[in-house]
Scaffold this motif. Structure first.
Motif, PDB file in Angstrom:
ATOM      1  N   LEU A 105       0.908  -1.185  -0.099  1.00 18.89           N
ATOM      2  CA  LEU A 105      -0.242   0.016  -0.045  1.00 18.89           C
ATOM      3  C   LEU A 105       0.878   1.513  -0.027  1.00 18.89           C
ATOM      4  N   ALA A 106       2.026   1.140   0.783  1.00 19.97           N
ATOM      5  CA  ALA A 106       2.972   2.354   0.418  1.00 19.97           C
ATOM      6  C   ALA A 106       3.502   2.506  -1.084  1.00 19.97           C
ATOM      7  N   ALA A 120       2.923 -10.995  -7.731  1.00 17.91           N
ATOM      8  CA  ALA A 120       2.180 -12.045  -7.466  1.00 17.91           C
ATOM      9  C   ALA A 120       3.007 -12.931  -6.866  1.00 17.91           C
ATOM     10  N   PHE A 121       4.141 -13.328  -7.600  1.00 17.74           N
ATOM     11  CA  PHE A 121       5.083 -14.305  -7.255  1.00 17.74           C
ATOM     12  C   PHE A 121       5.513 -14.243  -5.735  1.00 17.74           C
ATOM     13  N   MET A 122       6.003 -12.788  -5.630  1.00 18.77           N
ATOM     14  CA  MET A 122       6.417 -12.512  -4.256  1.00 18.77           C
ATOM     15  C   MET A 122       5.566 -12.782  -3.144  1.00 18.77           C
ATOM     16  N   LEU A 179      -5.061 -14.383  -4.673  1.00 22.16           N
ATOM     17  CA  LEU A 179      -4.004 -14.190  -5.501  1.00 22.16           C
ATOM     18  C   LEU A 179      -4.108 -15.146  -6.369  1.00 22.16           C
ATOM     19  N   LEU A 180      -4.258 -16.487  -5.984  1.00 16.44           N
ATOM     20  CA  LEU A 180      -4.129 -17.467  -7.093  1.00 16.44           C
ATOM     21  C   LEU A 180      -5.743 -17.685  -8.155  1.00 16.44           C
ATOM     22  N   ASP A 181      -6.553 -17.186  -7.502  1.00 18.54           N
ATOM     23  CA  ASP A 181      -7.831 -16.979  -8.244  1.00 18.54           C
ATOM     24  C   ASP A 181      -7.574 -15.889  -9.378  1.00 18.54           C
ATOM     25  N   ALA A 182      -6.838 -14.875  -8.863  1.00 20.51           N
ATOM     26  CA  ALA A 182      -6.878 -13.644  -9.873  1.00 20.51           C
ATOM     27  C   ALA A 182      -5.879 -14.223 -10.758  1.00 20.51           C
ATOM     28  N   GLY A 183      -4.845 -14.966 -10.660  1.00 20.69           N
ATOM     29  CA  GLY A 183      -3.825 -15.464 -11.553  1.00 20.69           C
ATOM     30  C   GLY A 183      -4.347 -16.477 -12.568  1.00 20.69           C
ATOM     31  N   ALA A 184      -5.284 -17.387 -12.180  1.00 21.42           N
ATOM     32  CA  ALA A 184      -5.662 -18.354 -12.840  1.00 21.42           C
ATOM     33  C   ALA A 184      -7.000 -17.633 -13.855  1.00 21.42           C
ATOM     34  N   VAL A 219      -2.791  -3.629  -8.723  1.00 23.96           N
ATOM     35  CA  VAL A 219      -3.427  -4.902  -9.026  1.00 23.96           C
ATOM     36  C   VAL A 219      -3.279  -5.830  -7.652  1.00 23.96           C
ATOM     37  N   MET A 220      -2.287  -5.722  -7.050  1.00 21.12           N
ATOM     38  CA  MET A 220      -2.104  -6.446  -5.745  1.00 21.12           C
ATOM     39  C   MET A 220      -3.042  -5.950  -4.780  1.00 21.12           C
ATOM     40  N   SER A 221      -3.158  -4.639  -4.622  1.00 24.69           N
ATOM     41  CA  SER A 221      -3.959  -3.978  -3.808  1.00 24.69           C
ATOM     42  C   SER A 221      -5.270  -4.267  -3.998  1.00 24.69           C
ATOM     43  N   MET A 222      -5.753  -4.362  -5.347  1.00 24.41           N
ATOM     44  CA  MET A 222      -7.149  -4.820  -5.679  1.00 24.41           C
ATOM     45  C   MET A 222      -7.597  -6.299  -5.177  1.00 24.41           C
ATOM     46  N   VAL A 223      -6.322  -7.073  -5.296  1.00 25.45           N
ATOM     47  CA  VAL A 223      -6.546  -8.423  -4.955  1.00 25.45           C
ATOM     48  C   VAL A 223      -6.696  -8.709  -3.255  1.00 25.45           C
ATOM     49  N   LEU A 224      -5.934  -7.868  -2.744  1.00 17.82           N
ATOM     50  CA  LEU A 224      -5.788  -7.793  -1.319  1.00 17.82           C
ATOM     51  C   LEU A 224      -7.325  -7.348  -0.869  1.00 17.82           C
ATOM     52  N   ALA A 225      -7.833  -6.365  -1.389  1.00 16.42           N
ATOM     53  CA  ALA A 225      -9.293  -5.918  -1.114  1.00 16.42           C
ATOM     54  C   ALA A 225     -10.295  -6.815  -1.247  1.00 16.42           C
TER      55      ALA A 225
END
Length: 451
Positions: free
Chosen positions: A256-257, A404-406, A386-391, A319-325
């Motif tokens: 988020l930072a 996503a990998f990290m 995270l996995l669902d978004a990737g799939a 994108v990671m923030s969206m997935v976290l949300a």
């Protein structure tokens, strides 16, 4: 290259090492930048106190931090200087500026040389003003102790005297609170991403600067265990004196930072206002630098109505923030996706600035929702998201896949998902080369992991 290493505690996969392991002519420069956590930010919240920096030599005595081996019975390992000198990429950051690659870059940029130019020194050395340099200070030390811990002028003579002198006392005397993920994120991002005054612009990258990547938890571990030696240990004594955030909290805080810093750069200052578009270094490198032999441009829902061929803003952290949300605050996730579509669809610098402000408001809401307890309880939901978004193929660009990998490897360790080791190895292999990254292949691998 990315790879997973099984020698880490609890079989934890290693952080990305693609920059340091690169065989490109800029490998040394990339290695120096890849692990740099430097210097005060221009924002008031992250500024280090204006104390004198006394130099690495003041920390290097054998009874202080210069022991040849780690010592027991002490609050710290006491061999930090040796670990830094031998294994920490920070120690080589200034030397990088004298490499052949840096000499060539300086010439292309019209600089006399890299090792005297502030544009380079600001992230390759502890480049404080001359008036704040002590007698033993040497710019050639690179990114030394005080670049991350703050000028030692007021705490050098007392910080070791525990428990008489508490950690709070040291902070009051100018020690920077790196144990706090938010403070560490702001400090590290000042060079791993940049500020309005210190940024790897498109011009600098065109001269040969490598692409930057960052994720707080992964890069903290990469730095903390460089060379297989600990820079510090998080034991009971450490937790009592400083506390210790979980890995997922550190990840989310850094994410988020990064998101908010990128949005701030898009909203104001010279990077957002110089020219017809925002600074091109804020865009996804691979949106333009890709093969012309096949049609690769593709629009996802988060890109709104962006026209074919239009380069997208680098949005890996968004994108990671969206997935976290999606995992912890679904109503905010929908708002983030809509705001992200607005950012990609916006035209011109003014349009991008206005759209960035809208997305930043949603990021603030997510920050408030992402408290430590929620993150700890939601780890499994975050992993599934995270996995669902990737799939579903949402990691279309390399930057998103990298983030996503990290995140997935961090959570696999935290959740004890040992069966995911083979999947992590395959994901790492898919990220070996950013120019050969194939989103469909990455999506298939994440779909397998999701099962």
């Amino acid at each position: 290259m990315y790879k997973t290493i099984r020698s880490r505690p609890m079989n934890r996969p290693s952080p990305p090492t693609h920059l340091a392991a690169s065989t490109s002519p800029f490998a040394a420069l990339a290695a120096g930048l890849a692990a740099v956590c430097l210097l005060p930010l221009v924002t008031a919240a992250a500024e280090l106190p204006a104390d004198r920096h006394l130099g690495v030599a003041t920390c290097a005595a054998s009874q202080c931090h210069g022991s040849a081996v780690a010592r027991d019975g002490s609050a710290v390992l006491q061999n930090e200087y040796v670990t830094w000198t031998s294994h920490d990429p920070h120690a080589a950051s200034y030397r990088t500026l004298r490499s052949d690659a840096s000499v060539a870059m300086a010439a292309r940029l019209g600089l006399a040389n890299a090792h005297t130019a502030d544009i380079c020194l600001d992230c390759h050395a502890d480049n404080v003003p001359a008036a704040r340099r002590g007698e033993r200070f040497q710019l050639s030390d690179g990114v030394g102790c005080e670049a991350c811990h703050g000028g030692a002028e007021r705490w050098i003579d007392t910080h070791y005297n525990t428990p008489v002198v508490s950690h709070a006392d040291n902070l009051a005397a100018g020690l920077y609170p790196n144990e706090r993920p938010a403070a560490r994120a702001e400090l590290c991002l000042s060079c791993h991403l940049g500020t309005d005054d210190r940024f790897a612009t498109h011009r600098i990258m065109a001269a040969g600067h490598p692409r930057l990547a960052f994720e707080l938890d992964t890069f903290t571990e990469l730095w903390r265990t460089a060379g297989g030696l600990q820079h510090f240990r998080v034991d009971d004594d450490y937790r009592e004196r400083k506390g210790a955030a979980s890995h997922v909290e550190t990840w989310a805080t850094g994410l988020l930072a990064d998101t908010r810093r990128r949005l701030a750069l898009l909203q104001g200052g010279r990077l957002a206002t110089d020219g017809l578009f925002p600074e091109l270094g804020l865009f996804d490198c691979h949106a333009c630098h890709r093969s012309m032999k096949s049609v690769q441009w593709r629009r996802l829902p988060r890109h709104g109505d962006a026209d074919p061929g239009e380069p997208f803003i680098a949005d890996g952290s968004f994108v990671m923030s969206m997935v976290l949300a999606r995992a912890i605050a679904p109503e905010i996730a929908a708002a983030i996706e809509a705001a992200l579509a607005g950012l990609h669809s916006a035209r011109g610098a003014a349009g991008k600035r206005a759209a960035a402000a809208v997305l930043d408001r949603e990021a603030v809401r997510l920050q408030a929702a992402a408290d430590a307890d929620t993150l700890r309880r939601g780890q499994r939901d975050i992993m599934n998201a995270l996995l669902d978004a990737g799939a579903a193929g949402e990691y279309l660009d390399y930057g998103s896949a990298e983030q996503a990998f990290m995140a997935v490897q961090m959570l696999a360790f935290e959740l004890g998902d040992a069966p995911l080791q083979e999947e992590l190895d395959r994901l790492a292999a898919a990220l070996q080369d950013d120019e050969s990254y194939r989103p469909a292949q990455f999506a298939r691998l994440l779909a397998l992991a999701a099962r």
